[in-house]
Motif scaffolding. Structure first.
Motif, PDB file in Angstrom:
ATOM      1  N   LEU A  72       0.821  -1.209   0.000  1.00  0.00           N
ATOM      2  CA  LEU A  72       0.000   0.000   0.000  1.00  0.00           C
ATOM      3  C   LEU A  72       0.856   1.260   0.000  1.00  0.00           C
ATOM      4  CD1 LEU A  72      -2.973  -0.960   2.326  1.00  0.00           C
ATOM      5  CD2 LEU A  72      -2.779  -1.090  -0.158  1.00  0.00           C
ATOM      6  N   ARG A  73       2.021   1.227   0.636  1.00  0.00           N
ATOM      7  CA  ARG A  73       2.923   2.385   0.547  1.00  0.00           C
ATOM      8  C   ARG A  73       3.319   2.621  -0.899  1.00  0.00           C
ATOM      9  NH1 ARG A  73       4.674   0.436   5.529  1.00  0.00           N
ATOM     10  NH2 ARG A  73       6.337  -0.847   4.662  1.00  0.00           N
ATOM     11  N   LEU A  74       3.641   1.556  -1.616  1.00  0.00           N
ATOM     12  CA  LEU A  74       3.981   1.692  -3.033  1.00  0.00           C
ATOM     13  C   LEU A  74       2.775   2.176  -3.836  1.00  0.00           C
ATOM     14  CD1 LEU A  74       6.083  -1.568  -3.481  1.00  0.00           C
ATOM     15  CD2 LEU A  74       6.953   0.775  -3.580  1.00  0.00           C
ATOM     16  N   ALA A  75       1.599   1.658  -3.526  1.00  0.00           N
ATOM     17  CA  ALA A  75       0.403   2.007  -4.290  1.00  0.00           C
ATOM     18  C   ALA A  75      -0.005   3.455  -4.094  1.00  0.00           C
ATOM     19  CB  ALA A  75      -0.747   1.078  -3.900  1.00  0.00           C
ATOM     20  N   PHE A  76       0.174   3.983  -2.883  1.00  0.00           N
ATOM     21  CA  PHE A  76      -0.339   5.314  -2.572  1.00  0.00           C
ATOM     22  C   PHE A  76       0.727   6.408  -2.583  1.00  0.00           C
ATOM     23  CE2 PHE A  76      -3.880   2.774  -1.145  1.00  0.00           C
ATOM     24  CZ  PHE A  76      -4.980   3.591  -1.326  1.00  0.00           C
ATOM     25  N   THR A  77       1.968   6.064  -2.860  1.00  0.00           N
ATOM     26  CA  THR A  77       3.028   7.074  -2.833  1.00  0.00           C
ATOM     27  C   THR A  77       2.793   8.179  -3.845  1.00  0.00           C
ATOM     28  OG1 THR A  77       4.696   5.530  -2.002  1.00  0.00           O
ATOM     29  CG2 THR A  77       5.496   7.478  -3.170  1.00  0.00           C
ATOM     30  N   ASP A  78       2.459   7.823  -5.062  1.00  0.00           N
ATOM     31  CA  ASP A  78       2.299   8.815  -6.127  1.00  0.00           C
ATOM     32  C   ASP A  78       0.875   8.882  -6.668  1.00  0.00           C
ATOM     33  OD1 ASP A  78       5.068   9.530  -6.157  1.00  0.00           O
ATOM     34  OD2 ASP A  78       5.476   7.651  -7.213  1.00  0.00           O
ATOM     35  N   CYS A  79      -0.050   8.213  -6.006  1.00  0.00           N
ATOM     36  CA  CYS A  79      -1.434   8.171  -6.490  1.00  0.00           C
ATOM     37  C   CYS A  79      -2.371   8.283  -5.300  1.00  0.00           C
ATOM     38  CB  CYS A  79      -1.686   6.876  -7.259  1.00  0.00           C
ATOM     39  SG  CYS A  79      -3.355   6.725  -7.928  1.00  0.00           S
TER      40      CYS A  79
END
Length: 210
Positions: free
Chosen positions: A180-187
């Motif tokens: 989720l950190r990867l998913a929400f970092t730039d989106c």
């Protein structure tokens, strides 16, 4: 039923409706400000101003900023469990792989819609950040989130026991957090492709265990 986890940063738990309402306003204001200014810039003074209470009121109930954040994390955990009860009650046949898909889906939805959850999803998600939840009791890590979710799965969702359950749950929680950190970092709404990769990873892990 699951027992309530005590907040070590709570000086006293409100009993009268007026006090309960004030504490809820404090938590709501904290959540809103987290989205607006971030964790580091958050102050009890601004939380109190937003909640419409004197700053001293916060210290009547909490030991300061950390106590408010812990109570917000606990409230988020209880909200997650409420959502999971509703979702899992709709399932005809529930398995561990399906259950973790539901947990991931509800966590994603909370990150999108619950104020403050993108910052306080039970932990400071920056490298080295501490958990806002109090520690658990199981010797295999003492992770209260792993303990609550596992006992919910057994006691309420009716799932079978897992081998080495607390280590399994801790690893699954950490893997979910990383995805989720990867998913929400730039989106802001979460990268659907990265969320799907997280779902596949969790489902495969629990399919191998079950």
């Amino acid at each position: 039923m699951l027992r309530r986890v005590d907040n070590p940063g709570l000086r006293r738990r409100p009993v009268q409706k007026r006090s309960i309402d004030r504490v809820e306003r404090i938590l709501d204001s904290c959540a809103q400000l987290l989205d607006e200014v971030g964790l580091d810039a958050l102050t009890t003074l601004e939380v109190a101003r937003r909640a419409g209470v004197p700053n001293s009121t916060i210290y009547q109930f909490f030991d300061g900023k950390s106590g408010v954040l812990r109570e917000l994390a606990l409230r988020n955990l209880e909200l997650l469990l409420v959502r999971l009860r509703r979702r899992m009650a709709e399932e005809d046949t529930l398995t561990w792989p399906r259950a973790v898909e539901i947990v991931l889906a509800e966590t994603v939805e909370m990150r999108r819609t619950v104020p403050g959850f993108t910052v306080v999803d039970f932990a400071d998600t920056r490298p080295g950040g501490a958990s806002f939840l109090p520690p658990g009791e199981a010797k295999e890590g003492g992770d209260v989130l792993a303990e609550r979710l596992y006992h919910f799965a057994l006691d309420e969702a009716g799932l079978p026991p897992l081998p080495d359950p607390y280590r399994v749950m801790r690893l699954a929680i950490q893997a979910t957090g990383a995805a989720l950190r990867l998913a929400f970092t730039d989106c802001r709404e979460g990268d659907p492709a990265m969320i799907e990769q997280g779902r596949r990873l969790l489902r495969a892990y629990f399919a191998d265990l079950a």
